[in-house]
Structure formats: structure tokens, C-alpha cells
Design a protein around this motif. Structure first.
Motif, short mmCIF file in Angstrom:
data_model
loop_
_atom_site.label_atom_id
_atom_site.label_comp_id
_atom_site.label_asym_id
_atom_site.label_seq_id
_atom_site.Cartn_x
_atom_site.Cartn_y
_atom_site.Cartn_z
N ARG A 52 0.87 -1.17 0.00
CA ARG A 52 0.00 0.00 0.00
C ARG A 52 0.91 1.22 0.00
NH1 ARG A 52 -5.06 -1.71 1.92
NH2 ARG A 52 -4.85 -3.61 3.15
N TRP A 58 -5.60 1.01 -1.30
CA TRP A 58 -5.65 -0.40 -1.68
C TRP A 58 -4.26 -0.95 -1.94
CZ3 TRP A 58 -9.83 0.47 -5.98
CH2 TRP A 58 -11.08 0.68 -5.39
N GLU A 62 -5.41 -5.60 -4.59
CA GLU A 62 -6.77 -5.06 -4.52
C GLU A 62 -7.09 -4.17 -5.73
OE1 GLU A 62 -7.62 -4.96 0.28
OE2 GLU A 62 -6.38 -3.37 -0.59
N HIS A 66 -10.06 -4.87 -8.20
CA HIS A 66 -11.01 -3.79 -8.50
C HIS A 66 -11.18 -3.62 -10.01
CE1 HIS A 66 -12.78 0.20 -8.78
NE2 HIS A 66 -11.68 0.61 -9.42
N VAL A 98 -14.21 -4.17 -2.75
CA VAL A 98 -12.83 -4.52 -2.43
C VAL A 98 -12.75 -5.06 -1.00
CG1 VAL A 98 -10.50 -3.59 -2.05
CG2 VAL A 98 -11.76 -3.00 -4.13
N ARG A 99 -13.44 -4.41 -0.07
CA ARG A 99 -13.42 -4.87 1.33
C ARG A 99 -13.92 -6.31 1.45
NH1 ARG A 99 -14.44 0.28 2.82
NH2 ARG A 99 -16.67 0.16 2.57
N SER A 102 -11.55 -9.87 -0.37
CA SER A 102 -10.33 -10.50 0.15
C SER A 102 -9.31 -10.79 -0.95
CB SER A 102 -10.68 -11.79 0.90
OG SER A 102 -11.53 -11.53 1.98
N PHE A 103 -9.12 -9.85 -1.85
CA PHE A 103 -8.15 -10.03 -2.92
C PHE A 103 -6.75 -10.28 -2.37
CE2 PHE A 103 -11.22 -7.17 -5.25
CZ PHE A 103 -11.70 -8.16 -6.09
N TYR A 104 -6.46 -9.72 -1.23
CA TYR A 104 -5.12 -9.82 -0.64
C TYR A 104 -4.73 -11.25 -0.27
CZ TYR A 104 -7.94 -9.74 3.60
OH TYR A 104 -8.89 -10.02 4.55
#
Length: 170
Positions: A52, A58, A62, A66, A98-99, A102-104
């Protein structure tokens, strides 16, 4: 043949996105972007994907998620408008998406594969539309837009984020 929309054909909030895209065949532009984006992001390590550039912003993974989610939604709008559907299409809260996504926790390679699949589907959809449907219009997120406009919004949105990725993340 697709034509870049003029300023009366798109919402003001997308002006900068659409201005980033040159006049030309939007299908070719989207195809070139697919290669450009993949080539750039396929070199990203998992550590870089979790970066980040500022608290509350993001991560790179993320941002990619997105882009993919937004394109899915825009392609759905193209499908609906391109088939003559006049029912209003709702907007979405990209931050909430995005929240909740859980792309992370997903590997970058998996996110890139997802992006590629979505982009290929968008290109296929656009290639299959009848020529007369490109100017069809409907209300999406409170704005009157055409199929062409939404296609250019996809390309401009991605170009905007790629610029940010190059400046802030890589």
C-alpha cells in the motif's frame, strides 16, 4: 465500428478516463491493454502485490481485483444496453466490493488469470454485438450512456489505474 464518444455522451466523472483513450477501434485498444497489463503485472512479486503506498489505500492486488470487478460490471451493462434493455442499471460501491473480496489472500497469478478471462469475455462480447446496437443507450448508475461509452469507460478506467500503479506502486 466503435467511435470514441464526445463529451455530451458520457457522465462528467468519466471524462478523464475517456480522454485517456485515443480514437480508434476499442476492441483493438482493449486487446492491447490486455497484453500490456498482463506483462506489467505478471512481474509483480507477492510482497509487491501486498504493498500500500499510503495508509488506507488499496494494495496492488486489490487494485487488480477492482479492475476486474469493475470490468465485469461494465460488461454486464454493455450486454444489457446492447440488447436494448431500458431498465435502469444500479451503481456499486467499489470500496465495499474490495473490502468484501479478500483479494489480498489470493495469489497474484490467480488474480491475473481472472483479469485475463474477464477481459477476453469483454472483447468477445463487443465483437459479437450487432453494429446498430453500439449507439443503444440506457441509464446506468443514474447516467444515460451508450454501449460505446461503456466500452471506452472500461479502457479509460484501466489506463487510469495503470498510470497510478506505475507512479505509486512499482
Amino acid at each position: 465500428m466503435f467511435k470514441r464518444p464526445n463529451s455530451e455522451e458520457f457522465p462528467a466523472y468519466t471524462r478523464n478516463y475517456i480522454k485517456m483513450i485515443p480514437e480508434g477501434d476499442i476492441v483493438e485498444i482493449l486487446t492491447e491493454q490486455l497484453d500490456t497489463t498482463y506483462n506489467l503485472l505478471s512481474q509483480v512479486t507477492e510482497d509487491q502485490a501486498g504493498y500500500r503506498y499510503e495508509e488506507g489505500k488499496w494494495t496492488l492486488s486489490e487494485v487488480l481485483g477492482h479492475l476486474t470487478d469493475t470490468e465485469r460490471i461494465m460488461a454486464y451493462r454493455i450486454l444489457r444496453i446492447g440488447r436494448g434493455d431500458q431498465n435502469p442499471l444500479m451503481g456499486f460501491d467499489e470500496n465495499e466490493f474490495v473490502r468484501k473480496a479478500s483479494f489480498y489472500v489470493r495469489p497474484m497469478a490467480e488474480l491475473l488469470e481472472d483479469y485475463q478471462n474477464v477481459r477476453r469475455a469483454t472483447i468477445s462480447l463487443l465483437k459479437g454485438l450487432p453494429q446498430n446496437s453500439l449507439k443503444y443507450r440506457s441509464n446506468a448508475n443514474g447516467f444515460d450512456v451508450s454501449v460505446e461509452t461503456v466500452a471506452y469507460m472500461i479502457a479509460g478506467h484501466e489506463r487510469h489505474h495503470l498510470k497510478m500503479i506505475k507512479e505509486k506502486y512499482l
